[in-house]
Design an enzyme around this catalytic site. Sequence first.
Site, mmCIF file in Angstrom:
data_model
loop_
_atom_site.group_PDB
_atom_site.id
_atom_site.type_symbol
_atom_site.label_atom_id
_atom_site.label_comp_id
_atom_site.label_asym_id
_atom_site.label_seq_id
_atom_site.Cartn_x
_atom_site.Cartn_y
_atom_site.Cartn_z
ATOM 1 N N ILE A 1 0.828 -1.209 0.000
ATOM 2 C CA ILE A 1 0.000 0.000 0.000
ATOM 3 C C ILE A 1 0.869 1.269 0.000
ATOM 4 O O ILE A 1 0.415 2.333 -0.414
ATOM 5 C CB ILE A 1 -0.961 -0.033 1.221
ATOM 6 C CG1 ILE A 1 -2.199 0.794 0.981
ATOM 7 C CG2 ILE A 1 -0.272 0.373 2.513
ATOM 8 C CD1 ILE A 1 -3.323 0.533 1.970
ATOM 9 N N ASN B 1 11.645 -8.612 6.896
ATOM 10 C CA ASN B 1 11.896 -7.970 8.179
ATOM 11 C C ASN B 1 11.411 -8.903 9.282
ATOM 12 O O ASN B 1 10.335 -9.499 9.169
ATOM 13 C CB ASN B 1 11.154 -6.634 8.256
ATOM 14 C CG ASN B 1 11.656 -5.646 7.213
ATOM 15 O OD1 ASN B 1 12.834 -5.626 6.881
ATOM 16 N ND2 ASN B 1 10.755 -4.830 6.684
ATOM 17 N N HIS C 1 6.035 -12.143 5.648
ATOM 18 C CA HIS C 1 5.924 -11.652 4.269
ATOM 19 C C HIS C 1 7.301 -11.326 3.723
ATOM 20 O O HIS C 1 8.191 -10.899 4.452
ATOM 21 C CB HIS C 1 5.016 -10.416 4.188
ATOM 22 C CG HIS C 1 5.384 -9.320 5.141
ATOM 23 N ND1 HIS C 1 5.020 -9.354 6.471
ATOM 24 C CD2 HIS C 1 6.081 -8.174 4.966
ATOM 25 C CE1 HIS C 1 5.474 -8.258 7.078
ATOM 26 N NE2 HIS C 1 6.137 -7.524 6.189
ATOM 27 N N MET C 2 7.440 -11.529 2.424
ATOM 28 C CA MET C 2 8.648 -11.125 1.711
ATOM 29 C C MET C 2 8.291 -9.877 0.910
ATOM 30 O O MET C 2 7.269 -9.843 0.211
ATOM 31 C CB MET C 2 9.123 -12.232 0.766
ATOM 32 C CG MET C 2 9.340 -13.559 1.469
ATOM 33 S SD MET C 2 10.429 -14.674 0.560
ATOM 34 C CE MET C 2 9.505 -14.970 -0.914
ATOM 35 N N HIS C 3 9.144 -8.856 1.010
ATOM 36 C CA HIS C 3 9.007 -7.674 0.156
ATOM 37 C C HIS C 3 9.781 -7.951 -1.126
ATOM 38 O O HIS C 3 10.986 -8.220 -1.079
ATOM 39 C CB HIS C 3 9.629 -6.442 0.807
ATOM 40 C CG HIS C 3 8.990 -5.994 2.081
ATOM 41 N ND1 HIS C 3 8.164 -4.887 2.145
ATOM 42 C CD2 HIS C 3 9.051 -6.475 3.348
ATOM 43 C CE1 HIS C 3 7.763 -4.714 3.405
ATOM 44 N NE2 HIS C 3 8.298 -5.656 4.147
HETATM 45 P P1 5GP Z 1 6.951 -4.849 7.511
HETATM 46 O O1 5GP Z 1 7.439 -3.536 8.048
HETATM 47 O O2 5GP Z 1 6.106 -5.579 8.500
HETATM 48 O O3 5GP Z 1 8.064 -5.692 6.921
HETATM 49 O O4 5GP Z 1 6.067 -4.482 6.259
HETATM 50 C C1 5GP Z 1 4.684 -4.377 6.284
HETATM 51 C C2 5GP Z 1 4.262 -3.805 4.949
HETATM 52 O O5 5GP Z 1 2.875 -3.967 4.815
HETATM 53 C C3 5GP Z 1 4.552 -2.298 4.798
HETATM 54 O O6 5GP Z 1 5.405 -2.094 3.687
HETATM 55 C C4 5GP Z 1 3.172 -1.687 4.616
HETATM 56 O O7 5GP Z 1 3.160 -0.614 3.696
HETATM 57 C C5 5GP Z 1 2.345 -2.872 4.131
HETATM 58 N N1 5GP Z 1 0.936 -2.818 4.492
HETATM 59 C C6 5GP Z 1 0.438 -2.592 5.736
HETATM 60 N N2 5GP Z 1 -0.904 -2.631 5.713
HETATM 61 C C7 5GP Z 1 -1.264 -2.888 4.424
HETATM 62 C C8 5GP Z 1 -2.527 -3.051 3.777
HETATM 63 O O8 5GP Z 1 -3.604 -2.963 4.369
HETATM 64 N N3 5GP Z 1 -2.504 -3.307 2.447
HETATM 65 C C9 5GP Z 1 -1.333 -3.419 1.752
HETATM 66 N N4 5GP Z 1 -1.431 -3.678 0.441
HETATM 67 N N5 5GP Z 1 -0.121 -3.275 2.328
HETATM 68 C C10 5GP Z 1 -0.096 -3.011 3.654
#
Ligand code: 5GP
Length: 115
Positions: free
Chosen positions: A31, A88, A101-103
Amino acid sequence: MAETIFSKIIRKEIPAEIVFENETVLAFKDIKPQAPVHVLIIPKDVIPSTREIIGSNHSKLLGDLFDATNKIANDLGISKDGFRLVINCGDNGGQEVYHLHMHLLGGRKLNWPPG
Ligand code: 5GP
């Protein structure tokens, strides 16, 4: 295990731009994209972080996640020039959503080292 917003995305209770789905894996656009291509690739099972990936219990799932990654990278046209995969984990790793999750990041030259 505690559900997160990603479980709602898996169940299609909230919208997301889905780019890949099969029985075990879902992938959708982040997002708040940090690159021209920024996709989150997640297991459908609720696994909070990479800390819970244990030996052979998860070897098929890991294969599924990487198969999906390569297909998505090809489909989105970032495979040839390269991309980055980031997981992360925990507070110090900057994890915000506790559903593994993988980015997948690509479409521009990415800096290294990360902050
Ligand atoms: P983290 O910091 O946990 O590795 O990454 C979480 C990711 O999830 C962030 O990059 C954030 O922008 C994304 N994210 C959080 N909530 C949502 C959502 O409701 N929809 C989408 N598509 N991405 C989300």
